[in-house]
Design a protein around this motif. Sequence first.
Motif, PDB file in Angstrom:
ATOM      1  N   VAL A  86     -16.783  28.176   0.572  1.00 28.27           N
ATOM      2  CA  VAL A  86     -16.868  27.298  -0.598  1.00 28.27           C
ATOM      3  C   VAL A  86     -15.576  27.420  -1.406  1.00 28.27           C
ATOM      4  CG1 VAL A  86     -19.393  27.435  -0.785  1.00 28.27           C
ATOM      5  CG2 VAL A  86     -17.965  29.003  -2.120  1.00 28.27           C
ATOM      6  N   ARG A  87     -15.357  26.445  -2.238  1.00 29.63           N
ATOM      7  CA  ARG A  87     -14.233  26.478  -3.185  1.00 29.63           C
ATOM      8  C   ARG A  87     -14.761  26.036  -4.536  1.00 29.63           C
ATOM      9  NH1 ARG A  87     -11.210  21.765  -0.154  1.00 29.63           N
ATOM     10  NH2 ARG A  87     -12.649  20.089  -0.600  1.00 29.63           N
ATOM     11  N   PHE A  88     -13.994  26.243  -5.564  1.00 29.90           N
ATOM     12  CA  PHE A  88     -14.450  25.868  -6.893  1.00 29.90           C
ATOM     13  C   PHE A  88     -13.343  25.173  -7.669  1.00 29.90           C
ATOM     14  CE2 PHE A  88     -12.326  29.839  -7.682  1.00 29.90           C
ATOM     15  CZ  PHE A  88     -11.787  29.704  -8.952  1.00 29.90           C
ATOM     16  N   ARG A  89     -13.784  24.499  -8.722  1.00 36.86           N
ATOM     17  CA  ARG A  89     -12.854  23.927  -9.692  1.00 36.86           C
ATOM     18  C   ARG A  89     -13.491  24.089 -11.061  1.00 36.86           C
ATOM     19  NH1 ARG A  89     -13.963  19.012 -12.007  1.00 36.86           N
ATOM     20  NH2 ARG A  89     -15.751  17.931 -11.110  1.00 36.86           N
ATOM     21  N   LYS A  90     -12.647  24.310 -12.038  1.00 34.30           N
ATOM     22  CA  LYS A  90     -13.136  24.461 -13.403  1.00 34.30           C
ATOM     23  C   LYS A  90     -12.884  23.174 -14.173  1.00 34.30           C
ATOM     24  CE  LYS A  90     -13.024  28.278 -15.713  1.00 34.30           C
ATOM     25  NZ  LYS A  90     -12.640  29.491 -16.445  1.00 34.30           N
ATOM     26  N   GLN A  91     -13.878  22.813 -14.954  1.00 29.08           N
ATOM     27  CA  GLN A  91     -13.731  21.664 -15.848  1.00 29.08           C
ATOM     28  C   GLN A  91     -14.180  22.166 -17.219  1.00 29.08           C
ATOM     29  OE1 GLN A  91     -15.397  17.991 -14.439  1.00 29.08           O
ATOM     30  NE2 GLN A  91     -15.545  17.150 -16.512  1.00 29.08           N
ATOM     31  N   GLY A  92     -13.236  22.555 -18.023  1.00 35.61           N
ATOM     32  CA  GLY A  92     -13.568  23.176 -19.297  1.00 35.61           C
ATOM     33  C   GLY A  92     -14.234  24.517 -19.039  1.00 35.61           C
ATOM     34  N   LYS A  93     -15.452  24.665 -19.539  1.00 35.91           N
ATOM     35  CA  LYS A  93     -16.191  25.910 -19.361  1.00 35.91           C
ATOM     36  C   LYS A  93     -17.158  25.864 -18.186  1.00 35.91           C
ATOM     37  CE  LYS A  93     -15.922  27.228 -24.180  1.00 35.91           C
ATOM     38  NZ  LYS A  93     -16.637  27.679 -25.360  1.00 35.91           N
ATOM     39  N   VAL A  94     -17.151  24.763 -17.442  1.00 40.30           N
ATOM     40  CA  VAL A  94     -18.079  24.579 -16.323  1.00 40.30           C
ATOM     41  C   VAL A  94     -17.325  24.792 -15.008  1.00 40.30           C
ATOM     42  CG1 VAL A  94     -19.693  22.988 -15.208  1.00 40.30           C
ATOM     43  CG2 VAL A  94     -19.414  22.939 -17.692  1.00 40.30           C
ATOM     44  N   VAL A  95     -17.962  25.537 -14.101  1.00 41.95           N
ATOM     45  CA  VAL A  95     -17.374  25.795 -12.789  1.00 41.95           C
ATOM     46  C   VAL A  95     -18.202  25.060 -11.737  1.00 41.95           C
ATOM     47  CG1 VAL A  95     -16.726  27.551 -11.105  1.00 41.95           C
ATOM     48  CG2 VAL A  95     -16.547  28.044 -13.545  1.00 41.95           C
ATOM     49  N   PHE A  96     -17.545  24.173 -11.003  1.00 36.86           N
ATOM     50  CA  PHE A  96     -18.190  23.394  -9.952  1.00 36.86           C
ATOM     51  C   PHE A  96     -17.803  23.967  -8.590  1.00 36.86           C
ATOM     52  CE2 PHE A  96     -18.035  20.407 -13.450  1.00 36.86           C
ATOM     53  CZ  PHE A  96     -19.279  19.807 -13.395  1.00 36.86           C
ATOM     54  N   TYR A  97     -18.784  24.062  -7.695  1.00 34.28           N
ATOM     55  CA  TYR A  97     -18.550  24.546  -6.338  1.00 34.28           C
ATOM     56  C   TYR A  97     -18.785  23.422  -5.341  1.00 34.28           C
ATOM     57  CZ  TYR A  97     -17.937  29.397  -7.556  1.00 34.28           C
ATOM     58  OH  TYR A  97     -17.428  30.568  -8.046  1.00 34.28           O
ATOM     59  N   SER A  98     -18.044  23.493  -4.229  1.00 38.17           N
ATOM     60  CA  SER A  98     -18.231  22.550  -3.120  1.00 38.17           C
ATOM     61  C   SER A  98     -17.950  23.290  -1.822  1.00 38.17           C
ATOM     62  CB  SER A  98     -17.280  21.348  -3.275  1.00 38.17           C
ATOM     63  OG  SER A  98     -15.932  21.780  -3.263  1.00 38.17           O
ATOM     64  N   LEU A  99     -18.355  22.680  -0.718  1.00 32.27           N
ATOM     65  CA  LEU A  99     -18.026  23.252   0.590  1.00 32.27           C
ATOM     66  C   LEU A  99     -16.513  23.263   0.737  1.00 32.27           C
ATOM     67  CD1 LEU A  99     -20.665  21.448   2.841  1.00 32.27           C
ATOM     68  CD2 LEU A  99     -20.797  23.748   1.856  1.00 32.27           C
ATOM     69  N   ASP A 100     -15.983  24.274   1.384  1.00 38.33           N
ATOM     70  CA  ASP A 100     -14.535  24.388   1.520  1.00 38.33           C
ATOM     71  C   ASP A 100     -13.940  23.253   2.345  1.00 38.33           C
ATOM     72  OD1 ASP A 100     -12.128  26.107   0.950  1.00 38.33           O
ATOM     73  OD2 ASP A 100     -12.021  25.986   3.134  1.00 38.33           O
ATOM     74  N   ASP A 101     -14.608  22.880   3.434  1.00 41.40           N
ATOM     75  CA  ASP A 101     -14.144  21.765   4.256  1.00 41.40           C
ATOM     76  C   ASP A 101     -15.265  21.316   5.192  1.00 41.40           C
ATOM     77  OD1 ASP A 101     -14.168  23.532   6.474  1.00 41.40           O
ATOM     78  OD2 ASP A 101     -12.043  23.972   6.270  1.00 41.40           O
ATOM     79  N   ASP A 102     -14.976  20.311   6.001  1.00 40.73           N
ATOM     80  CA  ASP A 102     -15.997  19.764   6.899  1.00 40.73           C
ATOM     81  C   ASP A 102     -16.400  20.734   8.008  1.00 40.73           C
ATOM     82  OD1 ASP A 102     -16.497  17.388   5.568  1.00 40.73           O
ATOM     83  OD2 ASP A 102     -14.949  16.286   6.651  1.00 40.73           O
TER      84      ASP A 102
END
Length: 118
Positions: A86-102
């Motif tokens: 998985v990987r993440f990105r921060k948007q302000g104080k919120v951390v979103f996770y997604s699958l790293d790749d297909d």
Amino acid sequence: MTPNPVCSIDCVHAQAVETARQGMLPDQEVARLAELFKVLADPTRVRLLRALFPGELCVCDLAALLEMTPSAVSHQLRVLRTSRLVRFRKQGKVVFYSLDDDHVRGLIAEGLDHVRHG
């Protein structure tokens, strides 16, 4: 439970052994693959990965979905992130996770096909 069948005579099929030997993986790759399967051996981590199939979710979303604390979810996500699942990105104080790749999606999908097949 029936025992595993074993050869009742000692015979080596040299050509078959050589063909298999040529396809063997280097020790480092074997270790990394075994570690990947060890990470995937945890049901919570599999649920987290499957939850991310449609798209990214924040830690709080994942905690609500899996009925876990955000702290417990974060711990499991750290393991998945370390294994590059998985990987993440921060948007302000919120951390979103997604699958790293297909590849991750394919790995889970193939495993699920295998489980459902038999």
